[in-house]
Design an enzyme around this catalytic site. Structure first.
Site, PDB file in Angstrom:
ATOM      1  N   LYS A   1     -10.258 -42.126 -34.303  1.00 38.17           N
ATOM      2  CA  LYS A   1     -10.713 -43.283 -35.089  1.00 38.17           C
ATOM      3  C   LYS A   1      -9.978 -43.412 -36.414  1.00 38.17           C
ATOM      4  CE  LYS A   1     -15.389 -43.949 -33.264  1.00 38.17           C
ATOM      5  NZ  LYS A   1     -16.846 -43.881 -33.577  1.00 38.17           N
TER       6      LYS A   1
ATOM      7  N   HIS B   1     -14.244 -35.030 -31.525  1.00 37.08           N
ATOM      8  CA  HIS B   1     -14.255 -36.033 -30.448  1.00 37.08           C
ATOM      9  C   HIS B   1     -13.778 -37.409 -30.890  1.00 37.08           C
ATOM     10  CE1 HIS B   1     -18.362 -36.453 -32.167  1.00 37.08           C
ATOM     11  NE2 HIS B   1     -18.312 -37.708 -31.744  1.00 37.08           N
TER      12      HIS B   1
ATOM     13  N   HIS C   1      -9.099 -45.162 -29.459  1.00 38.84           N
ATOM     14  CA  HIS C   1      -9.344 -43.953 -30.248  1.00 38.84           C
ATOM     15  C   HIS C   1      -9.398 -42.698 -29.383  1.00 38.84           C
ATOM     16  CE1 HIS C   1     -13.677 -44.207 -29.153  1.00 38.84           C
ATOM     17  NE2 HIS C   1     -13.729 -42.944 -29.500  1.00 38.84           N
TER      18      HIS C   1
ATOM     19  N   HIS D   1     -14.355 -37.971 -23.798  1.00 36.05           N
ATOM     20  CA  HIS D   1     -15.780 -38.118 -24.141  1.00 36.05           C
ATOM     21  C   HIS D   1     -16.331 -39.518 -23.877  1.00 36.05           C
ATOM     22  CE1 HIS D   1     -14.117 -39.669 -27.928  1.00 36.05           C
ATOM     23  NE2 HIS D   1     -15.326 -40.114 -28.252  1.00 36.05           N
TER      24      HIS D   1
END
Length: 198
Positions: A62, A58, A87, A113
């Site tokens: 990043k 998820h 991200h 998400h």
């Protein structure tokens, strides 16, 4: 093959967590919370397992966020927050062209998400059932776990405060059906939490 895929998902997820100075146990807890939510909301064993294998990805995006923003102690300013929000789309970009069904699901989860049931999330601002079930599941699993963990920008919340937030955000941030499942099966989620300590 399935075991190799799970291991790869965990390794990639944990690599991102290490870069952001967080524990690799986060991705394992999120994977198991996601599986439990998927089963309890009526998805097949196959779909639930697919979400479990994909959910550790998820936060993959990043890896493209600068360290000074990713690991900033305290609140981001508006410009930093705009970069941090990227991200979700970056993770989607990394995974979207894969023909592997786990990575395809990972692309959806990475992208969605941070979407919210009420449409006030990011990056697309989609709402309700327009958010893929895997995105809605991982959103709740991720927040439930992140609030209970120390991060560079905050201390872990007490369980009572996490439960209160989920109750308050039921039908706002979170799919109300999924929020009810978590609240009504809290003991099962706490067993998972305790099985994968930081």
């Amino acid at each position: 093959m399935r075991e190799s895929q799970r291991e790869l998902s965990y390794i990639l997820g944990e690599a991102v967590e290490k870069r952001s100075k967080e524990t690799g146990s986060h991705v394992k807890r999120v994977a198991n919370y996601s599986y439990l939510l998927a089963i309890k909301c009526g998805l097949s064993e196959y779909e639930a397992e697919k979400i479990k294998l994909s959910s550790p990805l998820h936060d993959l995006g990043k890896i493209a966020i600068p360290d000074n923003i990713l690991n900033k102690p305290g609140k981001h300013d508006a410009d930093e927050w705009a970069i941090m929000q990227q991200h979700a789309y970056l993770g989607y970009q990394i995974l979207q062209h894969s023909t592997n069904e786990i990575l395809q699901m990972g692309a959806i989860i990475a992208h969605q998400h941070h979407e919210k049931w009420n449409g006030k999330g990011y990056p697309q601002g989609v709402s309700g059932h327009n958010i893929h079930i895997a995105g809605r599941i991982t959103a709740l699993a991720d927040v439930f776990d992140a609030l209970g963990s120390d991060r560079c920008y905050k201390k872990a919340w007490p369980l009572e405060e996490i439960i209160e937030l989920i109750r308050n955000e039921r039908g706002q941030h979170f799919d109300p059906t999924l929020a009810d499942i978590l609240l009504n099966n809290l003991d099962a989620f706490l067993v998972i939490r305790d099985a994968y300590p930081d």
